[in-house]
Design a protein around this motif. Structure first.
Motif, PDB file in Angstrom:
ATOM      1  N   ASP A 120       0.890  -1.113   0.085  1.00 50.74           N
ATOM      2  CA  ASP A 120       0.060   0.032   0.026  1.00 50.74           C
ATOM      3  C   ASP A 120       0.833   1.422   0.062  1.00 50.74           C
ATOM      4  O   ASP A 120       0.246   2.152   0.373  1.00 50.74           O
ATOM      5  CB  ASP A 120      -0.848   0.209   1.220  1.00 50.74           C
ATOM      6  CG  ASP A 120      -2.122  -1.132   1.022  1.00 50.74           C
ATOM      7  OD1 ASP A 120      -2.436  -1.340  -0.270  1.00 50.74           O
ATOM      8  OD2 ASP A 120      -2.522  -1.632   2.254  1.00 50.74           O
ATOM      9  N   LYS A 151      -4.678   4.195 -10.801  1.00 53.04           N
ATOM     10  CA  LYS A 151      -6.162   4.000 -10.393  1.00 53.04           C
ATOM     11  C   LYS A 151      -6.211   3.876  -9.033  1.00 53.04           C
ATOM     12  O   LYS A 151      -7.141   4.388  -8.402  1.00 53.04           O
ATOM     13  CB  LYS A 151      -6.467   2.325 -11.116  1.00 53.04           C
ATOM     14  CG  LYS A 151      -7.750   2.153 -10.657  1.00 53.04           C
ATOM     15  CD  LYS A 151      -8.189   0.911 -11.311  1.00 53.04           C
ATOM     16  CE  LYS A 151      -9.487   0.057 -10.857  1.00 53.04           C
ATOM     17  NZ  LYS A 151      -9.645  -1.161 -11.029  1.00 53.04           N
ATOM     18  N   ARG A 152      -4.966   3.332  -8.274  1.00 56.25           N
ATOM     19  CA  ARG A 152      -5.115   3.207  -6.724  1.00 56.25           C
ATOM     20  C   ARG A 152      -5.041   4.681  -6.127  1.00 56.25           C
ATOM     21  O   ARG A 152      -5.546   4.887  -4.938  1.00 56.25           O
ATOM     22  CB  ARG A 152      -3.955   2.517  -6.330  1.00 56.25           C
ATOM     23  CG  ARG A 152      -4.468   0.904  -6.667  1.00 56.25           C
ATOM     24  CD  ARG A 152      -4.795   0.165  -5.734  1.00 56.25           C
ATOM     25  NE  ARG A 152      -4.260   0.082  -4.371  1.00 56.25           N
ATOM     26  CZ  ARG A 152      -2.916  -0.657  -3.787  1.00 56.25           C
ATOM     27  NH1 ARG A 152      -2.746  -1.564  -4.740  1.00 56.25           N
ATOM     28  NH2 ARG A 152      -2.373  -0.557  -2.791  1.00 56.25           N
ATOM     29  N   GLN A 153      -4.503   5.613  -6.990  1.00 50.07           N
ATOM     30  CA  GLN A 153      -4.385   7.021  -6.377  1.00 50.07           C
ATOM     31  C   GLN A 153      -5.723   7.692  -6.924  1.00 50.07           C
ATOM     32  O   GLN A 153      -5.674   9.377  -6.557  1.00 50.07           O
ATOM     33  CB  GLN A 153      -3.370   7.450  -6.803  1.00 50.07           C
ATOM     34  CG  GLN A 153      -2.098   7.039  -6.036  1.00 50.07           C
ATOM     35  CD  GLN A 153      -0.735   7.686  -6.548  1.00 50.07           C
ATOM     36  OE1 GLN A 153      -0.153   8.404  -6.283  1.00 50.07           O
ATOM     37  NE2 GLN A 153      -0.479   6.952  -7.803  1.00 50.07           N
ATOM     38  N   GLY A 154      -6.536   7.150  -7.498  1.00 48.43           N
ATOM     39  CA  GLY A 154      -7.785   7.984  -7.980  1.00 48.43           C
ATOM     40  C   GLY A 154      -7.580   8.739  -9.189  1.00 48.43           C
ATOM     41  O   GLY A 154      -8.375   9.552  -9.633  1.00 48.43           O
ATOM     42  N   LEU A 155      -6.428   8.755  -9.876  1.00 53.23           N
ATOM     43  CA  LEU A 155      -5.988   9.389 -11.128  1.00 53.23           C
ATOM     44  C   LEU A 155      -6.730   8.682 -12.204  1.00 53.23           C
ATOM     45  O   LEU A 155      -5.841   7.836 -13.154  1.00 53.23           O
ATOM     46  CB  LEU A 155      -4.680   9.596 -11.290  1.00 53.23           C
ATOM     47  CG  LEU A 155      -4.121  10.245  -9.985  1.00 53.23           C
ATOM     48  CD1 LEU A 155      -2.522  10.367 -10.146  1.00 53.23           C
ATOM     49  CD2 LEU A 155      -4.717  11.540  -9.923  1.00 53.23           C
ATOM     50  N   LEU A 156      -7.916   8.475 -12.689  1.00 53.82           N
ATOM     51  CA  LEU A 156      -8.571   7.643 -13.409  1.00 53.82           C
ATOM     52  C   LEU A 156      -8.344   7.802 -15.036  1.00 53.82           C
ATOM     53  O   LEU A 156      -8.138   6.626 -15.773  1.00 53.82           O
ATOM     54  CB  LEU A 156     -10.009   7.432 -13.362  1.00 53.82           C
ATOM     55  CG  LEU A 156     -10.652   7.132 -11.807  1.00 53.82           C
ATOM     56  CD1 LEU A 156     -11.969   6.992 -11.688  1.00 53.82           C
ATOM     57  CD2 LEU A 156      -9.604   5.955 -11.231  1.00 53.82           C
ATOM     58  N   ASP A 157      -7.940   9.004 -15.249  1.00 49.84           N
ATOM     59  CA  ASP A 157      -7.775   9.244 -16.695  1.00 49.84           C
ATOM     60  C   ASP A 157      -6.601   8.960 -17.078  1.00 49.84           C
ATOM     61  O   ASP A 157      -6.253   8.464 -18.248  1.00 49.84           O
ATOM     62  CB  ASP A 157      -7.759  10.896 -16.986  1.00 49.84           C
ATOM     63  CG  ASP A 157      -9.422  11.575 -16.843  1.00 49.84           C
ATOM     64  OD1 ASP A 157     -10.282  10.412 -16.886  1.00 49.84           O
ATOM     65  OD2 ASP A 157      -9.498  12.615 -16.859  1.00 49.84           O
ATOM     66  N   SER A 160      -6.508   5.130 -17.486  1.00 49.44           N
ATOM     67  CA  SER A 160      -6.988   4.759 -18.807  1.00 49.44           C
ATOM     68  C   SER A 160      -6.194   4.974 -19.900  1.00 49.44           C
ATOM     69  O   SER A 160      -6.161   4.022 -20.837  1.00 49.44           O
ATOM     70  CB  SER A 160      -8.304   5.783 -18.928  1.00 49.44           C
ATOM     71  OG  SER A 160      -8.996   5.422 -20.385  1.00 49.44           O
ATOM     72  N   LEU A 183     -11.704  -0.408 -14.855  1.00 48.83           N
ATOM     73  CA  LEU A 183     -11.804   0.879 -14.759  1.00 48.83           C
ATOM     74  C   LEU A 183     -13.024   1.250 -15.478  1.00 48.83           C
ATOM     75  O   LEU A 183     -13.509   2.335 -15.029  1.00 48.83           O
ATOM     76  CB  LEU A 183     -10.391   1.527 -15.246  1.00 48.83           C
ATOM     77  CG  LEU A 183     -10.364   2.836 -15.427  1.00 48.83           C
ATOM     78  CD1 LEU A 183     -10.335   3.426 -13.857  1.00 48.83           C
ATOM     79  CD2 LEU A 183      -9.092   3.355 -16.147  1.00 48.83           C
ATOM     80  N   GLN A 186     -15.834   0.875 -13.110  1.00 55.04           N
ATOM     81  CA  GLN A 186     -15.847   1.658 -12.070  1.00 55.04           C
ATOM     82  C   GLN A 186     -16.652   3.259 -12.535  1.00 55.04           C
ATOM     83  O   GLN A 186     -17.171   3.732 -11.813  1.00 55.04           O
ATOM     84  CB  GLN A 186     -14.692   2.012 -11.742  1.00 55.04           C
ATOM     85  CG  GLN A 186     -14.296   2.868 -10.413  1.00 55.04           C
ATOM     86  CD  GLN A 186     -12.832   2.819  -9.961  1.00 55.04           C
ATOM     87  OE1 GLN A 186     -12.191   2.207 -10.164  1.00 55.04           O
ATOM     88  NE2 GLN A 186     -12.761   3.994  -9.037  1.00 55.04           N
ATOM     89  N   GLN A 187     -16.332   3.464 -13.853  1.00 50.88           N
ATOM     90  CA  GLN A 187     -16.671   4.681 -14.411  1.00 50.88           C
ATOM     91  C   GLN A 187     -17.989   4.732 -15.184  1.00 50.88           C
ATOM     92  O   GLN A 187     -18.612   5.951 -15.544  1.00 50.88           O
ATOM     93  CB  GLN A 187     -15.698   5.229 -15.423  1.00 50.88           C
ATOM     94  CG  GLN A 187     -14.157   5.773 -14.861  1.00 50.88           C
ATOM     95  CD  GLN A 187     -13.070   6.034 -15.820  1.00 50.88           C
ATOM     96  OE1 GLN A 187     -12.937   5.377 -16.852  1.00 50.88           O
ATOM     97  NE2 GLN A 187     -12.709   7.284 -15.868  1.00 50.88           N
TER      98      GLN A 187
END
Length: 547
Positions: A120, A151-157, A160, A183, A186-187
């Motif tokens: 983590d 992705k784990r840090q919430g930086l989805l763009d 992707s 992903l 989730q989106q």
């Protein structure tokens, strides 16, 4: 005489996947030269690949490190092996040593990033994956893993972009398709998620997690039958996979109302139906049932000695499982499950002849279920003999004025913890609510009174209303009418829904007035008690004080 195999030969064998040959050659080399660190290192990898336990493999690799402590490759191999066996902290230490010795080792940076993800420490892992790509710009696994870190840090763009790039460079890369699908799901892009989960299954038909994820996508896309078929296929392929078993059970449980399970566990209900069937059935009896559900009542009729039982079920999955249940219990020769609504059943085909006994269980918490009376009327007219016995034959609905502060606080929703929650009330089930005399705090403010009578053997009105005056016997806030019912299975057998037993699945019902009414002994409520095609209801007309 041919030359003896060399370390180069062993390396070539390992690269070709022939680890048995690599193991044999390395063993011979070590026997000749016990301090051959390269041979020990390769032997450790080979024995692990051919089924040896991790400790045996690690012992050989650690011997190689003792001999040649500054070879970064050896530390990388040791770290990768530790990682595979879940020893992530130890793996981190080994992999850090590997990159200290050779900062140009992209694989070691990637492996270190994976270990840090498990610990983590996601930001540190991101740095490691970036270092791997700085050394090897086209390293597909590191691109994919960098996407995981984003992705784990919430930086989805950013995630992707990484997954898409990995797929673009390596169209058959399983992990990238799976991660990109997760992903997308989730989106909220379920259609794209379906596409990539499906591709994951195509790439590796043994990727069990992709099956359950794909099934969930299909379910969300209102393709429930496809979803169910896929999960069944997956469970058949992976019978020991607990996650797939759970996904299938979860899917099945969502296909039918939850009350089916407690209903068949209602001991008093079961006893009443069985007793009535034993009294009615003869060896010549043809029984017709509406609402198969679990097939429990149909099998009771067969066990009672009926010549033939035909039972219909509108929900296909329930009908399918009912067929299996009947077969498991040895009644397939006498119980026929028809996967149709009762109004779709054909006399002479689905039901060979008019029935001698008609049994149903269409009751709900408030006794009268939607369309229950028309269904009973249609069945009497089309599928049973004029003198057929009907189970249950009738019902009496009883009621009492009641104060129930607990349920009144959420019926309707008003203020909760100081907040105005009235807008949320739109989601509350209209009409009466289920009440449990055994556990819901309440006070009866009147003696019980007879509300309505139903005779399932005759054609009743589709709707009716009758005036009623009820006298309070206790002081309190009357929130409405608590009501329950007696099912008259026949002339002698009666099921009473006011039972306080834990297995009583119907419990009781509470109809709330728009506003509570303060009463004292002797006060009278003028009401109208009625029913229509969907429910029982009460209209409060006025309150008269005690004289």
């Amino acid at each position: 005489m041919p030359n003896a195999p060399t370390l180069t030969d062993a390396i070539k064998s390992a690269e070709a996947g022939d680890f048995e040959t690599a193991k044999r050659v390395c063993t011979d080399l070590i026997q000749a030269q016990p301090d051959d660190a390269e041979a020990l290192h390769l032997l450790g990898m080979a024995v692990y690949q051919t089924g040896a336990d991790a400790k045996s493999a690690l012992d050989m690799i650690e011997r190689a490190i003792t001999i040649a402590p500054n070879k970064g490759r050896f530390h990388n191999t040791r770290g990768a092996l530790l990682y595979r066996n879940g020893w992530w902290s130890e793996a981190e230490q080994a992999l850090r040593r590997a990159v200290e010795l050779n900062e140009k080792d992209g694989a070691a940076w990637n492996n270190l990033g994976n270990a840090l993800l498990k610990l983590d420490r996601v930001a540190e892992a991101e740095t490691c994956f970036r270092n791997a790509l700085a050394v090897l710009p086209g390293y597909i696994e590191a691109i994919n893993n960098l996407g995981i870190a984003f992705k784990r840090q919430g930086l989805l763009d950013k995630a992707s972009i990484c997954f898409s790039e990995a797929i673009r460079h390596s169209p058959d890369y399983l992990d990238a398709h799976f991660n990109f699908a997760e992903l997308c799901y989730q989106q909220g892009d379920t259609a794209n998620a379906e596409q990539h989960f499906r591709r994951a299954v195509e790439i590796d038909e043994n990727c069990a997690p992709a099956y359950s994820a794909l099934a969930q996508c299909l379910l969300d896309l209102n393709r429930g039958e496809e979803s169910l078929a896929l999960l069944r296929q997956a469970v058949e392929r992976f019978p020991e996979d607990e996650d797939l078993q759970f996904a299938l059970r979860l899917h099945m449980s969502g296909m039918i109302p939850a009350w089916h399970i407690p209903m068949i566990n209602d001991e008093e209900r079961n006893a009443a139906y069985e007793a009535a069937l034993k009294r009615a059935v003869t060896p010549d009896s043809v029984v017709f049932e509406v609402g198969t559900g679990s097939a429990l009542v149909a099998m009771m009729a067969a066990r009672a000695g009926a010549r033939m039982v035909v039972t219909c079920e509108a929900v296909p999955i329930l009908a399918k499982v009912a067929v299996e249940t009947v077969a498991r219990n040895g009644y397939s020769d006498r119980v026929k499950v028809v996967s149709k609504r009762s109004t779709q059943v054909t006399l002479g085909e689905d039901l060979p002849e008019r029935a001698d006994i008609f049994v149903s269980e269409l009751i709900n918490v408030g006794m009268l279920a939607p369309n229950m009376l028309p269904i009973l009327r249609h069945t009497r007219a089309n599928f049973i003999k004029p003198d057929a016995k009907i189970i249950p034959a009738a019902a009496i609905v009883w009621g009492a004025m009641a104060q129930c502060d607990h349920l009144a606080s959420i019926t309707p929703l008003k203020r909760i913890e100081g907040f105005d929650m009235t807008a949320f009330d739109t989601f509350r089930t209209p009409g009466y609510v289920q009440m449990d005399f055994a556990s819901d705090p309440h006070r009866m403010l009147s003696e019980r009174f007879r509300l309505l009578d139903f005779d399932f053997r005759i054609d009743m009105k589709d709707a009716d209303l009758k005036p009623l005056t009820v006298t309070a016997s206790e002081s309190g806030n009357c929130h409405g009418i608590a009501f329950w019912f007696d099912l008259l299975m026949d002339e002698e057998v009666v099921y009473r829904s006011d039972s306080l037993t834990r297995t009583n699945h119907w419990k009781q019902a509470m109809y709330f007035f728009p506003q509570p009414v303060s009463v004292k002994p002797g006060d009278q409520l003028d009401m109208a008690a009625g029913y229509d095609n969907t429910r029982i209801f009460f209209n409060l007309l006025g309150v008269r004080g005690a004289k």
